[in-house]
Design a protein around this motif. Structure first.
Motif, mmCIF file in Angstrom:
data_model
loop_
_atom_site.group_PDB
_atom_site.id
_atom_site.type_symbol
_atom_site.label_atom_id
_atom_site.label_comp_id
_atom_site.label_asym_id
_atom_site.label_seq_id
_atom_site.Cartn_x
_atom_site.Cartn_y
_atom_site.Cartn_z
ATOM 1 N N ASP A 75 -8.031 -6.235 -5.716
ATOM 2 C CA ASP A 75 -7.042 -5.178 -5.465
ATOM 3 C C ASP A 75 -5.633 -5.738 -5.558
ATOM 4 O O ASP A 75 -4.708 -5.057 -6.019
ATOM 5 N N MET A 76 -5.462 -6.992 -5.110
ATOM 6 C CA MET A 76 -4.114 -7.587 -5.139
ATOM 7 C C MET A 76 -3.621 -7.720 -6.583
ATOM 8 O O MET A 76 -2.451 -7.478 -6.879
ATOM 9 N N LEU A 77 -4.542 -8.089 -7.486
ATOM 10 C CA LEU A 77 -4.151 -8.231 -8.891
ATOM 11 C C LEU A 77 -3.663 -6.898 -9.459
ATOM 12 O O LEU A 77 -2.590 -6.823 -10.069
ATOM 13 N N SER A 78 -4.427 -5.829 -9.209
ATOM 14 C CA SER A 78 -4.000 -4.552 -9.787
ATOM 15 C C SER A 78 -2.774 -4.009 -9.063
ATOM 16 O O SER A 78 -1.908 -3.372 -9.680
ATOM 17 N N ALA A 79 -2.662 -4.284 -7.756
ATOM 18 C CA ALA A 79 -1.472 -3.842 -7.015
ATOM 19 C C ALA A 79 -0.215 -4.497 -7.582
ATOM 20 O O ALA A 79 0.828 -3.850 -7.718
ATOM 21 N N GLY A 113 -1.146 -12.369 3.745
ATOM 22 C CA GLY A 113 -1.316 -12.707 5.165
ATOM 23 C C GLY A 113 -2.041 -11.653 5.994
ATOM 24 O O GLY A 113 -2.677 -11.983 6.981
ATOM 25 N N HIS A 114 -1.955 -10.389 5.576
ATOM 26 C CA HIS A 114 -2.571 -9.317 6.370
ATOM 27 C C HIS A 114 -4.033 -9.060 6.012
ATOM 28 O O HIS A 114 -4.685 -8.241 6.648
ATOM 29 N N GLU A 140 0.836 -1.211 0.000
ATOM 30 C CA GLU A 140 0.000 0.000 0.000
ATOM 31 C C GLU A 140 0.866 1.255 0.000
ATOM 32 O O GLU A 140 0.576 2.223 -0.699
ATOM 33 N N VAL A 141 1.938 1.230 0.790
ATOM 34 C CA VAL A 141 2.852 2.378 0.813
ATOM 35 C C VAL A 141 3.518 2.541 -0.557
ATOM 36 O O VAL A 141 3.607 3.638 -1.103
ATOM 37 N N GLU A 153 -5.057 1.709 -1.380
ATOM 38 C CA GLU A 153 -5.538 0.656 -0.473
ATOM 39 C C GLU A 153 -5.659 -0.695 -1.179
ATOM 40 O O GLU A 153 -6.020 -0.749 -2.361
ATOM 41 N N ILE A 154 -5.398 -1.767 -0.429
ATOM 42 C CA ILE A 154 -5.582 -3.127 -0.957
ATOM 43 C C ILE A 154 -6.471 -3.867 0.042
ATOM 44 O O ILE A 154 -6.038 -4.142 1.166
#
Ligand SMILES: Nc1ncnc2c1ncn2[C@@H]1O[C@H](COP(=O)(O)OP(=O)(O)OP(=O)(O)O)[C@@H](O)[C@H]1O
Ligand SMILES: Cc1ncc(CO)c(N)n1
Length: 269
Positions: free
Chosen positions: A154-158, A175-176, A142-143, A148-149
């Motif tokens: 969101d993980m795919l685009s991140a 994990g988070h 995220e940083v 935000e994820i």
């Protein structure tokens, strides 16, 4: 024997940092070496204080190893300051190790900053482009992307955005997030999910260090990136399953090689 070098901070409590990395290297069958970037006074509950190591001796540690001993893979953890990021990046540019696994460590489980705010830009510009693979957790990602994820979508685009920072491959650790701890690998062409089941334990100190070192160890042994992540995900799962209720906070992962072998994982070439 194949070798791996960790460039990271020392954790006096033995659960994360250099100490976790060396245990993970040994358990995964490679000879481990270390370059210490910072000393943390740390246990399972807190990081009490941190002292950065002078850049001259960080550089000497790197040079003295590379000038003499073959390095089959490098794992990078806590880098602390912008000057440390730059020293390590410049040295790695010179020696060009075949595999660089970068765990972009930022904050400890207890909330202590292990990478100064002003070092984030240097990490992005100087270090990430050198990496074979980066292994951020959700808050670190995220940083790095400034967004935000909260879901698998969101993980795919991140992952796409993280790869644009210049790393060859991204392993975004889930994990988070709520639910199953599923990690996503993206190499610019395809996505692979490494799914896990959440183990109910508070003893997860050093999970990220353990995983990234296991990836480095398996790359050092000649496994493909995909196989190295697969073997490492298996290893971290066993290390969490058998994690140790030591101390009063988050206990450490367990690097007991016999457990790994008994689980029937064949990681020899
Ligand atoms: N409770 C759990 N059960 C099973 N697997 C887990 C659990 N927590 C984390 N993992 C897995 O462990 C690995 C490390 O992930 P995590 O996101 O915890 O790293 P991290 O936050 O960087 O760790 P740290 O900074 O404490 O070293 C990932 O593969 C993740 O999916
Ligand atoms: C020295 C060190 N490196 C990494 C982590 C990651 O959690 C930690 N807690 N301490």
């Amino acid at each position: 024997m194949k070798t791996a070098l960790t460039i990271a901070g020392s954790d006096s409590g033995g659960g994360a940092g250099i100490q976790a990395d060396l245990k993970s290297f040994a358990a995964n069958g490679v000879y481990g070496m270390s370059v210490i970037t910072a000393v943390t006074a740390q246990n399972t509950q807190e990081v009490r204080s941190v002292q950065d190591i002078d850049n001259e001796i960080i550089l000497d540690q790197i040079e003295v190893v590379f000038d003499d001993i073959p390095v089959d893979a490098v794992k990078i953890g806590m880098l602390s300051s912008p000057a440390t990021v730059e020293t390590v990046a410049d040295a790695l540019k010179k020696y060009e190790p075949k595999h660089i696994v970068l765990d972009p460590v930022m904050v400890s489980k207890g909330g202590h900053h292990l990478l100064r705010q002003e070092a984030i830009q240097s990490l992005k510009e100087k270090m990430i482009p050198l990496a074979t693979i980066i292994t951020p957790n959700i808050p670190e990602a995220e940083v790095l992307i400034g967004g935000e994820i909260v879901s698998s979508e969101d993980m795919l685009s991140a992952c796409r955005q993280l790869r644009e920072l210049g790393a060859k491959t991204v392993l975004l650790k889930g994990g988070h997030l709520e639910g199953a701890p599923n990690d996503l690998l993206y190499d610019g062409e395809s996505f692979h999910w490494f799914s896990g089941e959440r183990i109910q334990t508070k003893n997860t100190h050093g999970t990220g260090c353990t995983l990234s070192s296991a990836i480095a160890a398996n790359l050092a042994k000649g496994h493909t990136l995909y196989d190295s992540v697969k073997l490492a995900k298996h290893y971290i799962t066993i290390a969490i399953e058998h994690s140790l209720a030591l101390g009063h906070g988050h206990g450490p992962t367990n690097h007991f090689y016999e457990l790994y072998r008994k689980a029937g994982v064949k990681n020899e070439l």
